[in-house]
Design an enzyme around this catalytic site. Sequence first.
Site, mmCIF file in Angstrom:
data_model
loop_
_atom_site.group_PDB
_atom_site.id
_atom_site.type_symbol
_atom_site.label_atom_id
_atom_site.label_comp_id
_atom_site.label_asym_id
_atom_site.label_seq_id
_atom_site.Cartn_x
_atom_site.Cartn_y
_atom_site.Cartn_z
ATOM 1 C CG HIS A 151 -5.946 2.769 0.125
ATOM 2 N ND1 HIS A 151 -5.014 3.336 -0.375
ATOM 3 C CD2 HIS A 151 -5.745 1.535 0.911
ATOM 4 C CE1 HIS A 151 -3.704 2.488 0.091
ATOM 5 N NE2 HIS A 151 -4.408 1.534 0.920
ATOM 6 C CB CYS A 167 -0.833 -0.025 1.318
ATOM 7 S SG CYS A 167 -1.973 -1.155 1.220
#
Lengths: 147, 400
Positions: free
Chosen positions: B338, B85
Amino acid sequence: MPTESNLPTNAAYPTLDSEPFWDALNDDRLHLPRCTACAYVIWYPRHHCPNCGAGRDQIEWFDASGRGAVYSYTVVRRNRGSWGEILPYIVAYVELDEGPRIMTNIVECDPESVTIGQAVEAVFHSVPEARQREHGATGVLRFRPSA
Amino acid sequence: MASKGIKDQVAIVGMGCTPFGEHWDKSVDDMLIEASSEAYADAGIAQDDVDAYWFGTLGSGVSGLTLSRALKIDYKPVTRVENMCATGSEAFRNACYAVASGAYDLVAAIGVEKLKDNGMSGLVGAPLPSDGTRPELTAPAMFSLLAPAYAKKYGVDEAEMKDVLTRIAWKNHYNGARNPRAQFRKEVSKEKICNAPLIAGQLGIFDCSGVSDGSAMAIICRAEDAHKYTDKPLYVKALAFAAGPAAGPIDPDYDYTTFNEVSASVADAYAQADITDPRAEIAMAEVHDCFTPTELVLMEDLGFAERGLGWKEVLAGTFDLDGELPINPDGGLKSFGHPIGASGLRMLFECWLQLRQEAPDDRQIRSVTEDGKTLGMTHNLGGAPGECVSFVSIVGSELG
């Protein structure tokens, strides 16, 4: 004989170093490596001591009691695939009486009833034959509340 | 030894960021073109002016060709980057180093992710190598373990803990409601957040970040060249990265109330940027609020609150948009969304707007306009508690 698992199983990767652990699950035994140099009980199963660095000639295998207590846990309420069909299920850290902390599933109980510190014992599930090739082993270790 | 750092050697001179959300009508190529076109226009350059590219995506393509094919790049170096991430931040970090080394004059860091077309909710990632003894976990389940551990260690009861997590989600929705590019642009009441269906452990649906599509890009040059492109560059003060031994899940000493990787990376970043009192010196931070307990723990790991007191600061509004130290003024992962490869660059995009006083009026933070602070932080995490990578950048609108 282990009971057939009602939970799905993820892929296991038995190697020459961890095979004694996986093989023993088939006879309902929690077989773990221990360091003869420093007495450290090793998790995950492997042939060297992560505590003192002792090598494979100083590792012995023994049958652990299978008893322990819930250190912490969470309840998985949403997931996908085969795990999405058996919701909710419990993922917990169980601290064994012999020391190591193992991430595992707690089974045979209401997910809302699990508590930190709860006494649990090992339960040995067999992987259904159709899934053994994918799983890589024939047994899987889980825990259930103990009396 | 920590990194030597490249404080004030390179600058951001243009940025682009697509709206994040469910872009059923846009491909990966479309989003790359949209983000890069905005960045080129912002820096006043043509694509041919860019000497090299760092391209981050977790799984929406492979190799530099995913970018060069979409943008029709003419025979320039394109490096594909992946670091979970923190992928977008890693693209940015390596692009900055390439300029600092003198190898290139002008480079671009771009990230993209398209998650909504994969037929399911959430991430589809290859699992870390393991021995096969671990049970099945989900991302919310892994991060949900932070909440009871924190509550027990610091004596917070279950209802108070729920209030703290709810407050974080409420704040990030409030901020996202003032951000036209955010995935979720509505304020949500605390009552609704609190009573939402549970996903894992104590975490309800509003405790989880948005799953989205999007792309963001930064244009980077040497600091001394920055004013060729803009009157208001952002100088890079610190770039810190830490990958841990990933031993947390089997380490009896790891207690799920901290991210050791974050502590290590932020200490390096503060040393590089000569920051000794982060709470006083930094105007704002974009942090990795993948789930609400993550943001709580980060407030302590990043040095914004004392150990064990972060939850009280959250309830007191310290980190609100009009608070002492605004955290995630753009809505964060929670509301902005995200899209993995883009998120680290999206965080920089908010620093780009806020520190240059170009955020919308109802979102512009006072720590910049009134208190005259010039520094912003981005914090980007990849992985899970006990086994993660952590990135921290510090950028500023002034040299020195």
